[in-house]
Each structure stands twice: as structure tokens, then as C-alpha cells.
Design a protein around this motif. Sequence first.
Motif, PDB file in Angstrom:
ATOM      1  N   UNK A 180       0.801  -1.222   0.000  1.00 58.64           N
ATOM      2  CA  UNK A 180       0.000   0.000   0.000  1.00 58.64           C
ATOM      3  C   UNK A 180       0.836   1.276   0.000  1.00 58.64           C
ATOM      4  N   UNK A 181       2.134   1.180   0.321  1.00 57.60           N
ATOM      5  CA  UNK A 181       3.002   2.352   0.358  1.00 57.60           C
ATOM      6  C   UNK A 181       3.997   2.397  -0.801  1.00 57.60           C
ATOM      7  N   UNK A 182       3.996   1.386  -1.668  1.00 60.37           N
ATOM      8  CA  UNK A 182       4.958   1.346  -2.765  1.00 60.37           C
ATOM      9  C   UNK A 182       4.735   2.449  -3.790  1.00 60.37           C
ATOM     10  N   UNK A 183       3.501   2.882  -3.970  1.00 64.59           N
ATOM     11  CA  UNK A 183       3.236   3.962  -4.919  1.00 64.59           C
ATOM     12  C   UNK A 183       3.898   5.259  -4.457  1.00 64.59           C
ATOM     13  N   UNK A 184       3.949   5.481  -3.168  1.00 64.84           N
ATOM     14  CA  UNK A 184       4.519   6.709  -2.626  1.00 64.84           C
ATOM     15  C   UNK A 184       6.037   6.635  -2.458  1.00 64.84           C
ATOM     16  N   UNK A 185       6.561   5.464  -2.023  1.00 69.99           N
ATOM     17  CA  UNK A 185       7.974   5.365  -1.681  1.00 69.99           C
ATOM     18  C   UNK A 185       8.793   4.490  -2.621  1.00 69.99           C
TER      19      UNK A 185
END
Length: 162
Positions: free
Chosen positions: A74-79
Motif C-alpha cells: 500500500x506504500x509502494x506507490x509513494x515510496x
Amino acid sequence: MSKFKKQKSGDLPAISTASLPDIVFMLLFFFMVATVMREDELQIENNLPLANQVEKLAAKNKLVYIYIGKPSAQYQARYGTNDVIQLGDKISTVSEVQTYVNTRRNDMPEDIQDEMMVSLKVDRNSKVGQLTDVKQELRDAMALKINYTAKQGDPMRNVRNR
């Protein structure tokens, strides 16, 4: 003879419930104080390596946790998909490690500040470069007591076949 005789009954008096709210609030307060809440919500994948000589640490109030691994789905798009560092509840850069450790040290009671230990929870698939950078920042922060968190198991299962 007396005209007024008190009739004695063998019944017990009713139990007083006047102190019941006090007891309920005392129990509620006890459980609120004694319950340990989870401090950090993981935003990274943290599959710890296996080790066969694992010791449990007694005093967890002296520990500062640093997590290293790939961001969870869920955080791969941002980081992105490269290894990141999580300090507390947020993804941070290597340059923020020293400030974070010093802040956590200053938040501790003065008598245990010298006993502070940094616990590194590094994903088993992480690259060593990110870990080396974090360790250098810890040296600069004079946080020289470091432990690596691992799960109990056969360490040979950590080796990947290539």
C-alpha cells in the motif's frame, strides 16, 4: 411484659452495591495503566531473519526501534520498491536517524539514558548498504549499543539459492 417486641427474622441483609462503581473504575484504571499499546504501525515488509542463539531482552523501555525493508504494497506507490527506513510511524531518510535517536534518548528518564539500546529490525531481503548508512548515523549519534532482532529458527534457511 413488654408491649413492643421486635420480631427477629433469620434473613441476611441485602448486599450493599454502593461501592460497586468504585470497584469497576479501579479495575478499569488498572487495565488502562497495565496494558501495553503497540507503538509503531509497520509500513514496510519486515520478514526477520532466523537465528539459533536468540536472547529475549528484559527491559524494553530502554529500546529504540529502527525498521529497514521494502515498503509494503500500500506504500509502494509513494515510496517505490527500494529499501527504506521507518523511524516510529513514518518512513524517513538516513539523515533523520541521528535526530530521531537523540530525541528518543532525551525523552527517556535521565537515569536510563546511558543504557539506551537501538534495536534494528531489518528485513532478511534488505540490502546491506542501507543498513551500513544507518549504522554510521548511529555512530555519529553516539548510540553504540545496537542489537539485531531475529526470529528463533535455523539460520541456514536465511541463505537463498541463486
